[in-house]
Motif scaffolding. Structure first.
Motif, PDB file in Angstrom:
ATOM      1  N   GLN A  42     -10.056 -53.182 -14.823  1.00 24.70           N
ATOM      2  CA  GLN A  42     -11.050 -52.553 -16.111  1.00 24.70           C
ATOM      3  C   GLN A  42     -10.345 -52.453 -16.992  1.00 24.70           C
ATOM      4  O   GLN A  42     -10.940 -52.368 -18.478  1.00 24.70           O
ATOM      5  N   LEU A  43      -8.429 -51.489 -16.891  1.00 28.17           N
ATOM      6  CA  LEU A  43      -8.213 -51.119 -18.210  1.00 28.17           C
ATOM      7  C   LEU A  43      -7.611 -51.814 -18.339  1.00 28.17           C
ATOM      8  O   LEU A  43      -7.149 -51.716 -19.899  1.00 28.17           O
ATOM      9  N   GLY A  44      -6.982 -53.620 -18.040  1.00 28.51           N
ATOM     10  CA  GLY A  44      -6.193 -54.001 -18.706  1.00 28.51           C
ATOM     11  C   GLY A  44      -3.942 -53.536 -18.834  1.00 28.51           C
ATOM     12  O   GLY A  44      -3.327 -53.609 -19.285  1.00 28.51           O
ATOM     13  N   ALA A  45      -4.738 -52.653 -17.126  1.00 32.28           N
ATOM     14  CA  ALA A  45      -2.449 -51.896 -17.142  1.00 32.28           C
ATOM     15  C   ALA A  45      -2.488 -52.087 -15.745  1.00 32.28           C
ATOM     16  O   ALA A  45      -3.371 -51.716 -15.122  1.00 32.28           O
ATOM     17  N   ARG A  46      -1.112 -52.637 -15.714  1.00 28.84           N
ATOM     18  CA  ARG A  46      -0.855 -51.836 -14.369  1.00 28.84           C
ATOM     19  C   ARG A  46      -0.729 -50.068 -14.119  1.00 28.84           C
ATOM     20  O   ARG A  46      -0.059 -49.768 -15.285  1.00 28.84           O
ATOM     21  N   LEU A  47      -0.973 -49.780 -13.211  1.00 28.12           N
ATOM     22  CA  LEU A  47      -0.806 -48.383 -13.136  1.00 28.12           C
ATOM     23  C   LEU A  47       0.246 -47.769 -12.535  1.00 28.12           C
ATOM     24  O   LEU A  47       0.493 -46.552 -12.208  1.00 28.12           O
ATOM     25  N   PHE A  48       0.357 -48.775 -11.721  1.00 25.54           N
ATOM     26  CA  PHE A  48       1.630 -48.466 -10.520  1.00 25.54           C
ATOM     27  C   PHE A  48       2.788 -49.484  -9.964  1.00 25.54           C
ATOM     28  O   PHE A  48       1.991 -50.837 -10.464  1.00 25.54           O
ATOM     29  N   LEU A  49       4.159 -49.438 -10.060  1.00 24.31           N
ATOM     30  CA  LEU A  49       4.660 -49.987  -9.082  1.00 24.31           C
ATOM     31  C   LEU A  49       4.289 -49.996  -8.124  1.00 24.31           C
ATOM     32  O   LEU A  49       5.006 -49.374  -7.450  1.00 24.31           O
ATOM     33  N   SER A  51       6.793 -51.725  -4.188  1.00 21.14           N
ATOM     34  CA  SER A  51       7.486 -53.002  -4.251  1.00 21.14           C
ATOM     35  C   SER A  51       7.170 -52.406  -2.592  1.00 21.14           C
ATOM     36  O   SER A  51       6.122 -51.763  -1.664  1.00 21.14           O
ATOM     37  N   LYS A  52       8.024 -53.356  -2.072  1.00 24.55           N
ATOM     38  CA  LYS A  52       7.737 -53.269  -0.186  1.00 24.55           C
ATOM     39  C   LYS A  52       8.095 -51.820   0.576  1.00 24.55           C
ATOM     40  O   LYS A  52       7.747 -51.648   1.598  1.00 24.55           O
ATOM     41  N   ARG A  53       8.609 -51.157  -0.184  1.00 30.09           N
ATOM     42  CA  ARG A  53       9.602 -49.495  -0.035  1.00 30.09           C
ATOM     43  C   ARG A  53       8.740 -48.857  -0.861  1.00 30.09           C
ATOM     44  O   ARG A  53       9.098 -47.340  -0.214  1.00 30.09           O
ATOM     45  N   SER A  54       8.138 -48.952  -1.648  1.00 28.62           N
ATOM     46  CA  SER A  54       7.838 -47.450  -2.583  1.00 28.62           C
ATOM     47  C   SER A  54       7.126 -48.054  -3.229  1.00 28.62           C
ATOM     48  O   SER A  54       6.895 -48.911  -3.657  1.00 28.62           O
ATOM     49  N   VAL A  55       6.238 -46.817  -4.172  1.00 29.28           N
ATOM     50  CA  VAL A  55       4.801 -46.700  -5.015  1.00 29.28           C
ATOM     51  C   VAL A  55       6.037 -46.019  -6.616  1.00 29.28           C
ATOM     52  O   VAL A  55       5.881 -44.843  -5.648  1.00 29.28           O
ATOM     53  N   ALA A  56       5.678 -46.032  -7.382  1.00 23.93           N
ATOM     54  CA  ALA A  56       5.604 -45.304  -8.350  1.00 23.93           C
ATOM     55  C   ALA A  56       4.684 -45.843  -9.002  1.00 23.93           C
ATOM     56  O   ALA A  56       4.126 -46.228  -9.168  1.00 23.93           O
ATOM     57  N   LEU A  57       4.722 -44.514 -10.150  1.00 21.68           N
ATOM     58  CA  LEU A  57       3.458 -44.862 -11.368  1.00 21.68           C
ATOM     59  C   LEU A  57       4.005 -45.111 -12.580  1.00 21.68           C
ATOM     60  O   LEU A  57       5.620 -45.015 -12.503  1.00 21.68           O
ATOM     61  N   SER A  58       3.720 -46.246 -12.700  1.00 20.55           N
ATOM     62  CA  SER A  58       3.870 -47.034 -13.949  1.00 20.55           C
ATOM     63  C   SER A  58       4.001 -46.024 -15.617  1.00 20.55           C
ATOM     64  O   SER A  58       3.111 -44.941 -15.742  1.00 20.55           O
ATOM     65  N   ASP A  59       4.453 -46.457 -16.619  1.00 23.79           N
ATOM     66  CA  ASP A  59       4.328 -45.680 -17.586  1.00 23.79           C
ATOM     67  C   ASP A  59       2.704 -45.610 -17.973  1.00 23.79           C
ATOM     68  O   ASP A  59       2.417 -43.961 -18.771  1.00 23.79           O
TER      69      ASP A  59
END
Length: 297
Positions: A42-49, A51-59
């Motif tokens: 709905q936002l048209g943007a990735r909010l999280f990055l 991987s198999k080992r971690s989750v991080a906030l995108s810009d």
């Protein structure tokens, strides 16, 4: 976009772990993942990055979180306020009262007990004559009214009696009738009566007429005071006599005034609470219920 999407995002952003966030929300990890992905679409943007080992906030996620967190705090506060208001624990109640309700102690007892039990409900008090209180109730400027009966009631306004007390006669201490322990109504036939202002059709006008009717005469209404305290002051100045409630004797003591009961069966003054029959505000309904329960004890 629904509130659950925003809460899902906040939970993941705080834990940076989908499984722990899902547990905190009480939903399954796949359901949480679906909600976050729907929000991202709905936002048209990735909010999280991820991987198999971690989750991080995108810009985009960091910026979204910065704006969303205070907005959600305000929203949660608004939701809680609405819940409390729905249970009668928040709100504003406009209360009218005749001054003599305070003399009888009812107003103090009621308001004190309510404030202790419901500190989040705001009470605004307005001292008014009884008839104007009923008008204000009818047009919704007041929610509850403490009045002296009798008073005319429009359709939709109901009352419950709170207190009854005998009428007394306030006399100048120099008056010959003050020498006795009680006063016969007939002995007041030649007296000038002092009544509260705006007396036409109001309770003390009618109560004075009730005393006169017992004595077999029409009262001579010579002076008016703004309220019962002013009336009593005029009595002290020797301007006349006055019909007053018994509770006034214990609260207004002025040099030059004597209070005497009427001889014979007492004529009773009545205090009542009035409200709208179709009152919908939970806090107002709760206060009315408390007032009536206290009066019944």
């Amino acid at each position: 976009m629904e509130l659950r999407h925003l809460r899902a995002f906040l939970a993941v952003s705080e834990t940076l772990h989908f499984a722990r966030a899902a547990e905190a929300l009480g939903i399954s990890p796949p359901s949480l993942t679906e909600q976050v992905q729907e929000l991202e679409r709905q936002l048209g943007a990735r909010l999280f990055l991820r991987s198999k080992r971690s989750v991080a906030l995108s810009d985009a996620g960091k910026l979204f979180l910065e704006e969303l967190r205070p907005a959600m705090e305000r929203l949660e506060g608004a939701l809680q306020t609405a819940r409390l208001a729905g249970r009668g624990e928040r709100g504003i109640i406009e209360i009218g009262f005749a001054a003599s309700a305070a003399f009888a102690g009812l107003l103090t007892q009621t308001i004190s007990a309510w404030r202790r039990a419901h500190p989040e409900v705001e009470l605004n008090l307005h001292e008014m004559e009884s008839a104007p209180q009923i008008e204000a109730l009818d047009d919704r400027r007041l929610d509850i009214a403490f009045i002296r009966m009798p008073v005319s009631l429009p359709p939709g306004i109901v009352t419950a009696r709170l207190h009854r007390e005998p009428l007394l006669i306030a006399l100048p201490t120099t008056h010959p009738l003050a020498a006795g322990e009680s006063v016969a109504a007939a002995d007041l036939a030649e007296e000038a009566f002092i009544i509260p202002d705006q007396a036409g059709g109001t309770s003390f006008h009618q109560l004075t007429r009730a005393v006169a009717e017992r004595g077999g005469f029409a009262p001579r209404l010579a002076h008016r005071g703004r309220d019962l305290i002013a009336v009593t002051a005029l009595v002290a100045l020797g301007m006349g006599v006055a019909v007053v409630p018994e509770s006034l004797r214990g609260t207004v003591t002025l040099p030059g005034v004597a209070y005497r009961p009427l001889r014979g069966a007492p004529i009773l003054a009545e205090l009542a609470v009035a409200w709208r029959r179709n009152e919908g505000a939970p806090a107002t309904r709760a206060l009315i219920r408390q007032i009536r329960e206290a009066a019944a004890e």
